[in-house]
Design an enzyme around this catalytic site. Structure first.
Site, PDB file in Angstrom:
ATOM      1  N   SER A   1       0.230   4.002   8.743  1.00 23.77           N
ATOM      2  CA  SER A   1       1.311   3.020   8.737  1.00 23.77           C
ATOM      3  C   SER A   1       2.045   2.897  10.055  1.00 23.77           C
ATOM      4  CB  SER A   1       2.313   3.361   7.629  1.00 23.77           C
ATOM      5  OG  SER A   1       2.864   4.649   7.836  1.00 23.77           O
TER       6      SER A   1
ATOM      7  N   HIS B   1      -1.836   0.310   3.106  1.00 24.33           N
ATOM      8  CA  HIS B   1      -1.757  -0.750   4.113  1.00 24.33           C
ATOM      9  C   HIS B   1      -3.086  -1.472   4.341  1.00 24.33           C
ATOM     10  CE1 HIS B   1       2.350   0.367   5.339  1.00 24.33           C
ATOM     11  NE2 HIS B   1       1.957   1.588   5.027  1.00 24.33           N
TER      12      HIS B   1
ATOM     13  N   LYS C   1       2.959  -4.223  -1.101  1.00 27.87           N
ATOM     14  CA  LYS C   1       2.765  -4.618   0.300  1.00 27.87           C
ATOM     15  C   LYS C   1       1.977  -5.922   0.330  1.00 27.87           C
ATOM     16  CE  LYS C   1       3.434   0.001   2.172  1.00 27.87           C
ATOM     17  NZ  LYS C   1       3.974   0.621   0.946  1.00 27.87           N
TER      18      LYS C   1
END
Length: 395
Positions: free
Chosen positions: A183, A211, A242
């Site tokens: 990240s 991610h 996300k």
């Protein structure tokens, strides 16, 4: 009062070292263009990589879910809180992302942090050795600590060092754990090499793809699909807050692994289930992610990533070679990093400062997080601002 004075001294010390964190208030929905603290701003701070957080289909699905299931779940998954929406979401996730194992099954969680705690504490314990990448997310670090296993840290992305550590270990159970996309640096773990080691040593390989899910691989199915990996040794974790634009997370693995988690993972057993409406909206998000629209958003994001890479390389600061939506620019000093973020803010750009302990001391940075909601004009504005700041900072 002594106890309060101790805390005040600690807060003052954080401030002196440029480590104080401050919240900002978003007045509008998460998007590339927002109103924050009462001001319009272009946001490069969120993890809404596909620009889905305010997508009309998802907001409609959330409202529909609330009408159908109410506002809350009312209990843990094992005590009345497991709705048809949760069950459908797990089926949808297994169908979309479960191709890395036979008999895939998914288990939903209220947050990614809870999912990581649950998986690590259920699969590891006394007599287990956990091998953890040096740059793993805090949730993986905390999960490793709570597991009460021996923890060995291998240098970031170094499969050769990990191989030597595994060779030297006589643990009865071995667990390798890594982020898929890291990240703070935006790089991808050497997953093929890690899986080869896991299979050679009879170890689990746990991959937290917070991610990468939704962004990488065919139909956004994540880093394992992108690398074409398949093995019963794999346990895959994905986040739904996300790129998916909603909230929650899930673990995917062989059905036996998931059943073990249902029976033994304390953060799953003893936590109230997320609202069913959120699960209902997450299923709608999965459909979008796998659709032609999802492909188009990923393609546009790819263009933005390459444009940003070229832009950051032209600056006086140190970019990290990332091919993902996470584009860091290392400044080093805390105060200099805060100053750069403040100058960007004055230009109407939210580019957050990232400092220790989130990153190692001496590697403070600003991090540009890209979204499919950004335009080339947004990047041109960021580039112009960085050029002005860069020129003003040069002697």
């Amino acid at each position: 009062m002594f106890l309060l004075d101790t805390l005040r001294d600690g807060l003052a010390d954080l401030d002196r070292r440029g480590l104080t964190r401050r919240r900002r208030i978003a007045d509008t929905a998460c998007a590339a263009h927002m109103t924050v603290d009462g001001r319009p701003i272009i946001g490069f701070a969120s993890n809404d990589y596909l620009g889905l957080a305010a997508h009309p289909a998802l907001t409609a699905a959330l409202a529909e879910g609330a009408q159908r299931y109410g506002a809350g779940s009312g209990g843990s998954h094992l005590l009345g809180g497991h709705s048809r929406a949760h069950a459908q979401l797990e089926d949808d996730l297994a169908a979309l992302c479960g191709g890395f194992v036979d008999a895939p099954r998914a288990l939903s969680f209220c947050t990614g942090y809870m999912a990581n705690l649950a998986v690590l504490t259920a699969l590891a314990g006394r007599g287990t050795t956990l091998f953890s990448d040096a740059l793993n997310h805090a949730s993986l670090i905390d999960g490793a600590r709570l597991a009460r296993a021996e923890v060995q840290i291998y240098p970031h992305g170094d499969a050769e060092a990990l191989a030597a550590m595994l060779d030297a270990s006589d643990a009865s159970v071995k667990v390798i754990v890594t982020d898929g996309v890291f990240s703070m640096d935006g790089d991808i773990a050497p997953l093929a090499a890690l899986l080869e080691l896991a299979e050679r040593h009879g170890a689990w390989l746990i991959v937290d793809d917070a991610h990468g899910f939704g962004v990488l691989g065919p139909q956004g199915r994540g880093v394992l699909a992108q690398a074409g990996l398949r093995s019963p040794h794999l346990v895959y974790l994905c986040t739904l807050g996300k790129a998916a634009g909603v909230a929650g997370a899930a673990a995917l693995a062989h059905e036996t692994v998931i059943e073990w988690l249902v029976q033994r993972a304390r953060p799953y057993i003893f936590t109230t289930a997320s609202p069913p409406a959120v699960a209902h909206a997450a299923s709608a998000s999965l459909a979008l992610i796998a659709s032609d629209e999802g492909d188009a958003r990923r393609a546009h994001l790819g263009v933005l990533i390459e444009r940003t890479r070229a832009m950051l390389r032209a600056s006086q600061w140190l970019p990290i070679d990332s091919h993902t939506a996470i584009q860091p620019l290392i400044i080093g000093d805390n105060e200099a990093t805060l100053a750069l973020a403040a100058r960007c803010d004055a230009e109407g750009l939210w580019v957050p400062a990232i400092r220790p302990p989130t990153v190692p001391v001496g590697t403070s940075r600003v991090r540009v997080s890209l979204s499919a909601g950004h335009t080339l004009d947004d990047l041109a504005r960021l580039e112009a601002a960085l050029m002005r700041i860069d020129a003003a900072a040069r002697p």
